[in-house]
Write a protein that holds these residues in place. Structure first.
Motif, PDB file in Angstrom:
ATOM      1  N   PHE A 514       0.843  -1.492   0.007  1.00  0.00           N
ATOM      2  CA  PHE A 514      -0.163   0.015   0.115  1.00  0.00           C
ATOM      3  C   PHE A 514       0.827   1.387   0.018  1.00  0.00           C
ATOM      4  O   PHE A 514       2.038   1.228   0.696  1.00  0.00           O
ATOM      5  CB  PHE A 514      -0.793   0.133   1.146  1.00  0.00           C
ATOM      6  N   LEU A 515       0.633   2.241  -0.819  1.00  0.00           N
ATOM      7  CA  LEU A 515       1.222   3.749  -0.908  1.00  0.00           C
ATOM      8  C   LEU A 515       0.770   4.289  -0.015  1.00  0.00           C
ATOM      9  O   LEU A 515      -0.385   4.754   0.288  1.00  0.00           O
ATOM     10  CB  LEU A 515       1.007   4.128  -2.411  1.00  0.00           C
ATOM     11  N   LYS A 516       1.614   4.993   1.096  1.00  0.00           N
ATOM     12  CA  LYS A 516       1.432   5.801   2.291  1.00  0.00           C
ATOM     13  C   LYS A 516       1.910   7.298   1.744  1.00  0.00           C
ATOM     14  O   LYS A 516       2.661   7.369   0.645  1.00  0.00           O
ATOM     15  CB  LYS A 516       2.011   5.236   3.211  1.00  0.00           C
ATOM     16  N   LYS A 517       1.627   8.196   2.710  1.00  0.00           N
ATOM     17  CA  LYS A 517       2.077   9.375   2.221  1.00  0.00           C
ATOM     18  C   LYS A 517       3.843   9.409   2.364  1.00  0.00           C
ATOM     19  O   LYS A 517       4.374   8.643   2.776  1.00  0.00           O
ATOM     20  CB  LYS A 517       1.768  10.412   3.239  1.00  0.00           C
ATOM     21  N   ASP A 518       4.420  10.627   1.620  1.00  0.00           N
ATOM     22  CA  ASP A 518       5.791  10.633   1.276  1.00  0.00           C
ATOM     23  C   ASP A 518       6.282   9.410   0.405  1.00  0.00           C
ATOM     24  O   ASP A 518       7.599   9.086   0.735  1.00  0.00           O
ATOM     25  CB  ASP A 518       6.496  11.011   2.735  1.00  0.00           C
ATOM     26  N   ASP A 519       5.565   8.742  -0.201  1.00  0.00           N
ATOM     27  CA  ASP A 519       5.971   7.822  -1.173  1.00  0.00           C
ATOM     28  C   ASP A 519       6.476   6.484  -0.348  1.00  0.00           C
ATOM     29  O   ASP A 519       7.134   5.664  -0.712  1.00  0.00           O
ATOM     30  CB  ASP A 519       7.150   8.132  -2.029  1.00  0.00           C
ATOM     31  N   ASN A 520       6.028   6.397   0.969  1.00  0.00           N
ATOM     32  CA  ASN A 520       6.499   5.333   1.754  1.00  0.00           C
ATOM     33  C   ASN A 520       5.482   3.980   1.308  1.00  0.00           C
ATOM     34  O   ASN A 520       4.095   4.203   0.790  1.00  0.00           O
ATOM     35  CB  ASN A 520       6.257   5.692   3.139  1.00  0.00           C
ATOM     36  N   ILE A 521       5.968   2.918   1.674  1.00  0.00           N
ATOM     37  CA  ILE A 521       5.392   1.600   1.267  1.00  0.00           C
ATOM     38  C   ILE A 521       5.018   0.836   2.599  1.00  0.00           C
ATOM     39  O   ILE A 521       5.815   0.610   3.340  1.00  0.00           O
ATOM     40  CB  ILE A 521       6.210   0.832   0.166  1.00  0.00           C
ATOM     41  N   HIS A 522       3.656   0.498   2.482  1.00  0.00           N
ATOM     42  CA  HIS A 522       3.458  -0.317   3.788  1.00  0.00           C
ATOM     43  C   HIS A 522       3.064  -1.593   3.114  1.00  0.00           C
ATOM     44  O   HIS A 522       1.828  -2.011   2.567  1.00  0.00           O
ATOM     45  CB  HIS A 522       2.403   0.179   4.332  1.00  0.00           C
ATOM     46  N   ASN A 523       3.703  -2.983   3.527  1.00  0.00           N
ATOM     47  CA  ASN A 523       3.591  -4.260   3.015  1.00  0.00           C
ATOM     48  C   ASN A 523       2.885  -5.034   4.070  1.00  0.00           C
ATOM     49  O   ASN A 523       3.227  -4.918   5.249  1.00  0.00           O
ATOM     50  CB  ASN A 523       4.957  -4.832   3.122  1.00  0.00           C
ATOM     51  N   ILE A 524       1.993  -5.759   3.758  1.00  0.00           N
ATOM     52  CA  ILE A 524       1.067  -6.508   4.604  1.00  0.00           C
ATOM     53  C   ILE A 524       1.250  -7.995   3.970  1.00  0.00           C
ATOM     54  O   ILE A 524       0.657  -8.166   2.726  1.00  0.00           O
ATOM     55  CB  ILE A 524      -0.249  -6.363   4.646  1.00  0.00           C
ATOM     56  N   PRO A 525       1.719  -9.066   4.650  1.00  0.00           N
ATOM     57  CA  PRO A 525       1.804 -10.451   4.339  1.00  0.00           C
ATOM     58  C   PRO A 525       0.208 -10.851   3.917  1.00  0.00           C
ATOM     59  O   PRO A 525      -0.475 -10.554   4.706  1.00  0.00           O
ATOM     60  CB  PRO A 525       2.449 -11.156   5.247  1.00  0.00           C
ATOM     61  N   ILE A 526       0.016 -11.496   2.959  1.00  0.00           N
ATOM     62  CA  ILE A 526      -1.594 -11.923   2.632  1.00  0.00           C
ATOM     63  C   ILE A 526      -2.170 -12.712   3.704  1.00  0.00           C
ATOM     64  O   ILE A 526      -3.366 -12.788   3.766  1.00  0.00           O
ATOM     65  CB  ILE A 526      -1.636 -12.667   1.307  1.00  0.00           C
ATOM     66  N   ASN A 527      -1.407 -13.409   4.508  1.00  0.00           N
ATOM     67  CA  ASN A 527      -1.957 -14.375   5.172  1.00  0.00           C
ATOM     68  C   ASN A 527      -2.422 -13.555   6.545  1.00  0.00           C
ATOM     69  O   ASN A 527      -3.041 -14.329   7.318  1.00  0.00           O
ATOM     70  CB  ASN A 527      -0.899 -15.568   5.978  1.00  0.00           C
ATOM     71  N   ILE A 528      -2.147 -12.508   6.849  1.00  0.00           N
ATOM     72  CA  ILE A 528      -2.788 -11.567   7.865  1.00  0.00           C
ATOM     73  C   ILE A 528      -3.601 -10.685   7.565  1.00  0.00           C
ATOM     74  O   ILE A 528      -4.241 -10.020   8.219  1.00  0.00           O
ATOM     75  CB  ILE A 528      -1.576 -11.128   8.732  1.00  0.00           C
ATOM     76  N   LEU A 529      -3.837 -10.618   6.112  1.00  0.00           N
ATOM     77  CA  LEU A 529      -4.785  -9.787   5.461  1.00  0.00           C
ATOM     78  C   LEU A 529      -6.215  -9.865   5.782  1.00  0.00           C
ATOM     79  O   LEU A 529      -6.856 -11.173   5.473  1.00  0.00           O
ATOM     80  CB  LEU A 529      -4.394  -9.281   4.118  1.00  0.00           C
ATOM     81  N   ARG A 530      -7.055  -8.952   6.302  1.00  0.00           N
ATOM     82  CA  ARG A 530      -8.571  -9.175   6.372  1.00  0.00           C
ATOM     83  C   ARG A 530      -9.489  -8.278   5.766  1.00  0.00           C
ATOM     84  O   ARG A 530      -8.959  -7.321   5.652  1.00  0.00           O
ATOM     85  CB  ARG A 530      -8.893  -9.285   8.091  1.00  0.00           C
ATOM     86  N   ASN A 531     -10.658  -8.583   5.448  1.00  0.00           N
ATOM     87  CA  ASN A 531     -11.723  -7.519   4.988  1.00  0.00           C
ATOM     88  C   ASN A 531     -11.136  -6.796   3.904  1.00  0.00           C
ATOM     89  O   ASN A 531     -11.220  -5.822   4.046  1.00  0.00           O
ATOM     90  CB  ASN A 531     -11.877  -6.699   6.214  1.00  0.00           C
ATOM     91  N   TYR A 532     -11.069  -7.606   2.643  1.00  0.00           N
ATOM     92  CA  TYR A 532     -10.431  -6.916   1.333  1.00  0.00           C
ATOM     93  C   TYR A 532     -11.589  -7.522   0.161  1.00  0.00           C
ATOM     94  O   TYR A 532     -12.143  -8.587   0.352  1.00  0.00           O
ATOM     95  CB  TYR A 532      -9.113  -6.902   1.064  1.00  0.00           C
ATOM     96  N   GLU A 533     -11.403  -7.039  -0.926  1.00  0.00           N
ATOM     97  CA  GLU A 533     -12.060  -7.489  -2.081  1.00  0.00           C
ATOM     98  C   GLU A 533     -11.130  -7.192  -3.171  1.00  0.00           C
ATOM     99  O   GLU A 533     -10.250  -6.342  -3.215  1.00  0.00           O
ATOM    100  CB  GLU A 533     -13.300  -7.017  -2.256  1.00  0.00           C
ATOM    101  N   THR A 534     -11.057  -7.928  -4.396  1.00  0.00           N
ATOM    102  CA  THR A 534     -10.529  -7.468  -5.561  1.00  0.00           C
ATOM    103  C   THR A 534     -10.811  -6.287  -6.180  1.00  0.00           C
ATOM    104  O   THR A 534     -12.151  -5.774  -6.083  1.00  0.00           O
ATOM    105  CB  THR A 534     -10.710  -8.706  -6.759  1.00  0.00           C
ATOM    106  N   GLY A 535     -10.003  -5.304  -6.573  1.00  0.00           N
ATOM    107  CA  GLY A 535     -10.166  -4.010  -6.770  1.00  0.00           C
ATOM    108  C   GLY A 535      -9.980  -3.485  -8.251  1.00  0.00           C
ATOM    109  O   GLY A 535      -9.529  -2.356  -8.460  1.00  0.00           O
TER     110      GLY A 535
END
Length: 609
Positions: A514-535
């Motif tokens: 995920f792209l955060k402010k100041d071009d920082n990247i926030h990485n989330i492993p898929i095995n802990i990702l919750r409450n999402y849908e294809t975008g």
């Protein structure tokens, strides 16, 4: 009547809550049961009240199946004296005592809706003393807006210095974000002591935008280091700010326990419903400056009551002489003329409309089309159907072949995104390439909805070898899969509407970035990702407040209750530059002619006052 409503419930024409509310308040009175059921049902459709005429002229019959109604017409065709009959019942009052229903000036309300509207009205009509140093404020405004040319942003900032509550409205591209920044600067510069300023918005996505603008270097140009300490630290959602509980919707801040703020600025105010607006007013002190920013032509709130639209009904009534003289003194504009046909009032004194578009000039295709939709300019719409408007294309979708061509067209627009993935460019650039283009739908379900289109796009990309599937915990994944978060997650620092792209890190772990402010990247492993849908696609509702360089808007090929002028306007104006519309001419025209007919009565109260 009981059997009619019960059969309507079984056929899912009404909701269980509508049926049981009507039954609960009726005390076996068939007419009260009908009224209670109908007002609960219509309240869920956005109507604050129902006029007595709704029952006198049998408009309620449109809710029910005609075959079911046939045997019960003798009950509703009696010539009731509705007002007298209603007030005889213990479940109805004129609002002076707490009852489930309120009959007020031939309008029937749920008590909480009547109370909320009354509280909002009382708050808006309060007179606040104007206490400004004209010379000082004028100097601040001249510094922020050099030159003598009339600038509506300058008038908006001046109004926030004069009044305790201000509504600043404008179409996309009219400089609402810039106005927010300059309001903050003006309010800080005008105070001798430090002040507490809070930014807020109805959604996590909108607060992210506010948090991004707070870092703007414009503050370095106008504020000293000491003054910069008054800058708002972090924008939060209205729910978080007011401590609103998810289930009960009760707010922690009210009456004796108020927010400790000097200024509260709320963006995307068109999303605020009547109960939320009441909570905001109840949560601030009489000295807190309230500033609402938004576009009243955009989508109405999901919950009941389009308060911003009601208030902005008076946006062209101008200012009274007192406010007008203050604005002239502060801005040095001597050519502010009120509309003589309209009478200024306590509401119009609080409104400023930003009229100049900085994003779209008057020859811009998006400006022409969005303006034509609201003013029903048929020659412009005809040009749109003939693809004679710059940067806008219309595609008729009336057959399977045309539907397949639509899928191909969408895939072509993602070409740059897939090239960046193949070239293994930085994930920041890949995410930006994806966010540059957006497909918008009106519905969630069906071939023309989010879920159906996501499936169709994935199937096409798989057949063309653009993507390769693999499974993790029985879930289908592929490199480049876009993910949209649909519930806020504090632990993972993700908000509703955040978009991420699936990729593999250097250690071979599948993750979503995920792209955060100041071009920082926030990485989330898929095995802990919750409450999402294809975008690959999203709804216009979820995209409200966002802007994209290139946008595709897809309307269903059938008339839907959700389709109306507001949702069409909102969808079209999400694009900054390029727009493609896939629809049938018939449905597009039907949508333009539909008005958002929500029964709100704040306008009536102001007129009567």
């Amino acid at each position: 009547m009981f059997m009619l409503l019960k059969k309507s419930l079984q056929k899912k024409l009404i909701r269980p809550i509508d049926f049981y509310f009507g039954k609960f308040i009726s005390n076996n009175n068939p007419i009260l049961m009908l009224i209670g059921t109908c007002i609960s049902y219509e309240n869920s459709n956005g109507h604050i009240f129902l006029p007595i005429e709704y029952f006198e002229k049998n408009y309620f019959l449109s809710i029910f199946n005609k075959k079911l109604v046939k045997n019960y017409l003798e009950i509703v065709e009696k010539k009731f004296k509705w007002k007298e009959e209603l007030l005889k019942h213990p479940s109805v009052s004129n609002g002076s005592i707490l009852t489930p229903l309120v009959l007020f000036k031939k309008k029937i309300y749920l008590y909480k809706m009547w109370k909320a509207e009354n509280n909002i009205f009382q708050y808006l009509k309060k007179e606040h003393k104007i206490n400004v140093n004209k010379k000082k404020c004028s100097k601040i405004l001249d510094n922020l807006f050099p030159g003598n040319k009339k600038n509506f942003q300058k008038i908006a900032v001046a109004l926030t210095l004069i009044t305790n509550i201000t509504f600043i409205i404008g179409a996309p591209g009219t400089g609402k974000t810039t106005t927010i920044l300059k309001i903050i600067i003006a309010l800080i510069k005008n105070e001798k002591k430090s002040i507490k300023i809070q930014l807020s918005a109805p959604t996590g996505k909108a607060t992210t935008h506010l948090n991004e603008i707070i870092t703007n270097n414009i503050f370095d140009l106008y504020l000293s280091e000491k003054e910069k300490k008054c800058l708002p630290y972090n924008a939060v959602t209205i729910h978080k700010l007011l401590g609103i509980e998810k289930v009960s919707q009760k707010s922690y801040f009210k009456h004796g326990n108020l927010l400790d703020l000097d200024v509260l600025i709320i963006d995307e105010s068109s999303m605020i419903d009547i109960l939320m607006m009441e909570k905001i007013f109840n949560s601030v002190s009489k000295n807190t400056k309230l500033i609402f920013i938004g576009d009243h032509n955009q989508l109405c709130p999901i919950e009941t009551g389009f308060i911003l639209k009601d208030i902005c009904y008076y946006s062209n009534h101008g200012y009274n002489l007192k406010i007008l003289n203050y604005i002239k003194a502060l801005t040095k504009y001597q050519f502010l003329i009120n509309n003589e046909k309209k009478t200024p009032n306590f509401i119009s004194n609080k409104i400023c409309t930003l009229k100049k578009s900085y994003r779209f000039n008057k020859s811009s295709g998006i400006y022409l089309l969005s303006n034509a939709i609201y003013k029903n300019k048929k020659p412009i719409i005809k040009k749109f159907f003939n693809n004679s408007i710059k940067n806008i294309t219309f595609h008729e979708v009336n057959s399977i072949k045309q539907y397949r061509n639509m899928i191909k067209n969408i895939i072509v627009n993602y070409k740059n995104f897939w090239e960046k993935i193949r070239n293994k460019e930085k994930i920041q650039e890949i995410i930006k390439a994806f966010q540059n283009y957006q497909v918008l739908c009106i519905l969630n379900n069906g071939l023309f909805g989010v879920y159906g289109l996501n499936q169709q796009l994935e199937d096409y990309m798989y057949k063309k070898n653009i993507i390769k599937y693999f499974y993790v915990n029985k879930t289908r994944w592929y490199i480049g899969k876009p993910i949209v978060i649909n519930i806020n997650n504090k632990c993972l620092d993700l908000f509703n509407g955040a978009i991420g792209i699936t990729n593999i890190d250097k250690k071979g772990v599948l993750q979503v970035s995920f792209l955060k402010k100041d071009d920082n990247i926030h990485n989330i492993p898929i095995n802990i990702l919750r409450n999402y849908e294809t975008g690959w696609t999203t709804t216009v509702h979820k995209a409200q407040g966002s802007q994209f360089f290139n946008t595709t808007l897809i309307l269903p090929n059938f008339d839907s209750r959700i389709l109306n002028k507001d949702i069409l306007y909102t969808g079209l104006t999400r694009s900054k530059e390029i727009l493609s519309v896939f629809a049938t001419k018939e449905i597009f025209m039907k949508t333009i002619l539909k008005k958002t007919d929500k029964k709100n009565s704040l306008i009536d109260r102001i007129k009567e006052f």
